[in-house]
Design a protein around this motif. Sequence first.
Motif, short mmCIF file in Angstrom:
data_model
loop_
_atom_site.label_atom_id
_atom_site.label_comp_id
_atom_site.label_asym_id
_atom_site.label_seq_id
_atom_site.Cartn_x
_atom_site.Cartn_y
_atom_site.Cartn_z
N ILE A 56 17.02 13.66 53.64
CA ILE A 56 17.61 14.56 52.65
C ILE A 56 17.72 13.90 51.28
O ILE A 56 17.71 14.57 50.25
CB ILE A 56 18.99 15.08 53.12
CG1 ILE A 56 19.36 16.33 52.32
CG2 ILE A 56 20.05 13.99 53.04
CD1 ILE A 56 20.52 17.09 52.89
N TYR A 59 25.73 18.65 49.74
CA TYR A 59 25.51 18.60 51.19
C TYR A 59 26.49 17.60 51.81
O TYR A 59 26.51 16.43 51.46
CB TYR A 59 24.07 18.17 51.46
CG TYR A 59 23.68 18.14 52.93
CD1 TYR A 59 23.24 19.29 53.57
CD2 TYR A 59 23.74 16.95 53.65
CE1 TYR A 59 22.87 19.26 54.91
CE2 TYR A 59 23.37 16.92 54.99
CZ TYR A 59 22.94 18.07 55.61
OH TYR A 59 22.58 18.03 56.93
N LEU A 68 11.36 25.28 53.72
CA LEU A 68 12.02 24.56 52.64
C LEU A 68 11.58 25.03 51.26
O LEU A 68 12.40 25.34 50.41
CB LEU A 68 11.75 23.06 52.79
CG LEU A 68 12.40 22.12 51.77
CD1 LEU A 68 13.93 22.20 51.88
CD2 LEU A 68 11.93 20.69 51.99
N LEU A 112 19.56 23.87 53.06
CA LEU A 112 19.36 22.58 53.70
C LEU A 112 20.11 22.48 55.01
O LEU A 112 19.65 21.85 55.96
CB LEU A 112 19.79 21.46 52.75
CG LEU A 112 18.93 21.28 51.49
CD1 LEU A 112 19.46 20.12 50.66
CD2 LEU A 112 17.47 21.05 51.84
#
Length: 318
Positions: free
Chosen positions: A57, A73, A101, A108
């Motif tokens: 990520i 996130y 994506l 996410l």
Amino acid sequence: MKKTKTVIHPYREELRFHERLEQELSTYPEKTIHTDGSVVVEHVNNPYFLVNDKWNIDFIGEIKQFKMIAENYEHSTKNIHFRIKSITVNLEAKYLWYHELFHAERALITIFVGQCWSVLTKFLNEKHPTLFSLLDLDIDKAEREWLLWLREQNFKTHEIQKHAFHAEVTRKTHLAGYLRLFLSKLLQITDTREEWEKDRWDIRILHNKYGIHYNKSNSAYHLDFTKVENINIRQQIKKYLKLRLLSKQNFTWASAIIDMSFLPNFLSCVTSMEPRWNDLRGLKRSHIERYVQWLHEYTQGNIKQKMHILNVILTKRF
């Protein structure tokens, strides 16, 4: 990193298919959104998503359109792994997640969090370790095998839910429906047919080919017709919306999205009363009344919404 090609299958056309996936995965689109709403897309030549079997990520967070999302996130899962034994199936899986994506623009958390993907990976490695392509699977046979395997692994496959037109209904759990969903998505995104023929339209493709306008700052890029279960009625709805969009007369992509937000529920109600129907020519007042009864509860007194939906239904017979 230099890309290597692994030749597994003798058929040239199938090799071309996987080569196309490799080429797309060798780059990724980076978007810059300006204050006036305009969007500039630059294709970055970086094979990160092709050569790595673990996507992190932090790397994704360096791509402009994901920076703010990645900063917010908060989950502990930072990687998604691709561990399928078949190299070509692993490639197809990467391509699907890449599409989710960059093109479907899934959150996410949807991509990085959840057990479904890891469970499906285990199933494929146990039951289909030498499979050349997921598209070679018979979807119905594979789903029966999947459900049996899930039960053997002590996963719940069905649950009871309330339904709009019935007291309760037994449905597959999200995990149980995941294999069919995964295969259906892969089929959709690798489908090279004319966009109008597909059961899921992408406005970006329609815009490029036919000049149909849309709000580029809005992520509602798709119209999904698969929720209309009756195939004949689905085709009639697609034909109707195609003609309306091409006419460009007081009908926009946003209008089509609004129509498709209520039509599946309406058609579900009608077909529960008339399971043999293949069109809406026989629609009568009694069918509308039945739907209005449900609609009254659904809209919770929102008269404006209710009148809009009824007006559309009464003027369209497809």
